[in-house]
Scaffold this motif. Structure first.
Motif, PDB file in Angstrom:
ATOM      1  N   TYR A 127      -6.020  -9.005  -3.560  1.00  0.00           N
ATOM      2  CA  TYR A 127      -4.574  -8.952  -3.761  1.00  0.00           C
ATOM      3  C   TYR A 127      -3.834  -9.994  -2.919  1.00  0.00           C
ATOM      4  N   SER A 128      -4.547 -10.900  -2.269  1.00  0.00           N
ATOM      5  CA  SER A 128      -3.914 -11.823  -1.324  1.00  0.00           C
ATOM      6  C   SER A 128      -2.896 -12.754  -1.980  1.00  0.00           C
ATOM      7  N   GLU A 129      -3.056 -13.096  -3.245  1.00  0.00           N
ATOM      8  CA  GLU A 129      -2.095 -13.981  -3.910  1.00  0.00           C
ATOM      9  C   GLU A 129      -1.070 -13.226  -4.748  1.00  0.00           C
ATOM     10  N   CYS A 130      -1.427 -12.045  -5.262  1.00  0.00           N
ATOM     11  CA  CYS A 130      -0.540 -11.342  -6.200  1.00  0.00           C
ATOM     12  C   CYS A 130       0.272 -10.218  -5.554  1.00  0.00           C
ATOM     13  N   GLY A 131      -0.098  -9.790  -4.360  1.00  0.00           N
ATOM     14  CA  GLY A 131       0.560  -8.656  -3.720  1.00  0.00           C
ATOM     15  C   GLY A 131       0.040  -7.345  -4.270  1.00  0.00           C
ATOM     16  N   PRO A 132       0.427  -6.221  -3.642  1.00  0.00           N
ATOM     17  CA  PRO A 132      -0.145  -4.916  -3.979  1.00  0.00           C
ATOM     18  C   PRO A 132       0.178  -4.396  -5.373  1.00  0.00           C
ATOM     19  N   GLU A 133       1.187  -4.942  -6.020  1.00  0.00           N
ATOM     20  CA  GLU A 133       1.552  -4.485  -7.367  1.00  0.00           C
ATOM     21  C   GLU A 133       1.059  -5.421  -8.469  1.00  0.00           C
TER      22      GLU A 133
END
Length: 171
Positions: A127-133
């Protein structure tokens, strides 16, 4: 999607229930997402609704980089489900948070795969590039603990898996 899990006795490994959790429902998914602090990818949840984790039919993922496993691929031994001792949300030794802490994996997301190395490498939803959602990529994490992208999505990762015998000199 072709049959992901092989419930036949073709491999005679007698591990067809390895990492398989209880039947999955929407409440379990919502609790796991809340516990993990991320939205799980739809493709991953759809697979787990068919069978909540276990040993996949095809277990090797080709790579463009060498791994501790081989020069051009790595092997997975199971897909982690939700719930139960081996679930990604487990508070026991099988859960993602425990594995990140115990094995020093990077804090980029969720450990979703077991490998035959017993913890020296793993596969994670990244999720490092897209964020938790967002829609996470899939990363392979080797002994050096550097995440390397192997697929842009969980569905792409599953589509890339090939049979164990697909590489010369396997294992």
């Amino acid at each position: 999607m072709p049959e992901l899990f092989d419930d036949s006795d073709d491999d005679s490994d007698d591990d067809s229930d390895y990492c398989t959790g209880p039947p999955l429902d929407g409440d379990m998914v919502r609790r796991a997402e809340a516990d993990l602090g991320v939205r799980l990818p739809r493709g991953y949840v759809e697979v787990l609704l068919l069978r909540n984790g276990g040993v996949p039919r095809h277990r090797c993922c080709p790579t463009t980089f060498p791994t501790s496993w081989a020069a051009d691929h790595f092997e997975i031994s199971a897909i982690r489900g939700i719930g139960g001792a081996w679930g990604i949300d487990s508070e026991a030794g099988g859960g993602s948070a425990y594995l990140v802490s115990e094995w020093g994996y990077p804090d980029i997301g969720v450990v979703i795969r077991d490998t035959p190395s017993g913890g020296h490498d793993t596969v994670m939803l990244d999720y490092s590039e897209c964020g938790p959602e967002g829609e996470p990529a899939v990363a392979y994490v080797d002994e050096d603990r550097v995440p390397r992208r192997v697929a842009d999505s969980f569905g792409e990762f599953i589509a890339r898996l090939v049979p164990l015998g697909a590489f010369d000199g396997e294992g």
